[in-house]
Motif scaffolding. Structure first.
Motif, PDB file in Angstrom:
ATOM      1  N   ARG A   1       0.818  -1.217   0.000  1.00  0.00           N
ATOM      2  CA  ARG A   1       0.000   0.000   0.000  1.00  0.00           C
ATOM      3  C   ARG A   1       0.852   1.268   0.000  1.00  0.00           C
ATOM      4  NH1 ARG A   1      -2.515  -3.761  -0.169  1.00  0.00           N
ATOM      5  NH2 ARG A   1      -4.052  -4.811   1.050  1.00  0.00           N
TER       6      ARG A   1
ATOM      7  N   ASP B   1      -0.293   0.720  -7.588  1.00  0.00           N
ATOM      8  CA  ASP B   1      -0.500   1.633  -6.461  1.00  0.00           C
ATOM      9  C   ASP B   1      -0.806   0.772  -5.249  1.00  0.00           C
ATOM     10  OD1 ASP B   1      -0.074   4.141  -7.711  1.00  0.00           O
ATOM     11  OD2 ASP B   1      -2.032   3.958  -8.664  1.00  0.00           O
ATOM     12  N   ASP B   2      -1.772  -0.110  -5.421  1.00  0.00           N
ATOM     13  CA  ASP B   2      -2.156  -1.073  -4.392  1.00  0.00           C
ATOM     14  C   ASP B   2      -1.845  -2.446  -4.979  1.00  0.00           C
ATOM     15  OD1 ASP B   2      -3.790  -3.017  -2.966  1.00  0.00           O
ATOM     16  OD2 ASP B   2      -4.801  -1.298  -2.068  1.00  0.00           O
TER      17      ASP B   2
END
Length: 195
Positions: free
Chosen positions: A116, A176-177
């Protein structure tokens, strides 16, 4: 996504676990009964480098492509080089060793710091220097990370550390994640199972 719902590569199943149930990567040092996830064990890392063992599962990696998870700065540099049609080579050595594609996809998803952009480091490096200065308790991972496949790696085992450099980007999977890699991980596990 909870770490215990992420499909686990078969070779990772046999790894020791921490008290929460997280599998402990091969290069992670222990302090008593507690793994020190933010740090790298010199002896284990040297063994993985010399014997071409995955830094996550500790099993042999076949000749050819190896993978690693990279943070925001290196992910951006690789993305820019690829977009411009230039080759990328990390000239600055890193302490992070390579692994199998499935293991690195898995690690990117289950490691809270890698998964994350707002994740923070839980530990600081024992003796910070130019290679470990960023390993500071509370430091944020930042923007886009990536799982990257490289044609091969080089390493040097010095008196105090194991250094890696990676050659020839052959796969670039930014995120991004890291939950974005779920389909890739499932497909890789199916491929390994012969499905």
């Amino acid at each position: 996504m909870r770490f215990d719902t992420v499909p686990m590569p078969p070779a990772v199943h046999g790894r020791p676990r921490d008290t929460r149930g997280y599998p402990v990567p091969a290069i992670t040092p222990w302090e008593g009964d507690a793994p020190q996830f933010a740090l790298t064990d010199y002896g284990r890392s040297a063994e993985c480098a010399r014997m071409r063992l995955c830094s996550v599962c500790n099993t042999v990696m076949p000749r050819g492509t190896v993978w690693r998870v990279v943070g925001a700065a290196e992910s951006a540099a690789i993305g820019e080089a690829l977009a411009a049609g230039r080759p990328y080579r990390n000239l600055a050595p890193t302490l992070e060793g390579p692994g199998h594609r499935a293991c690195m996809l898995y690690a990117s998803m289950v490691c809270p710091y890698l998964a994350r952009p707002n994740a923070r480091r839980g530990l600081s490096a024992d003796q910070p220097d130019e290679l470990t200065g960023h390993v500071v308790r509370g430091a944020v991972r930042g923007a886009t990370g990536a799982v990257v496949g490289f044609g091969d790696y080089e390493y040097a085992v010095t008196e105090s550390r194991v250094l890696f450099r990676f050659l020839d980007v052959v796969e670039f999977l930014p995120h991004d994640d890291a939950d974005e890699h779920l389909a890739q991980l499932r497909a890789e596990l199916d491929r390994l199972a012969g499905n």
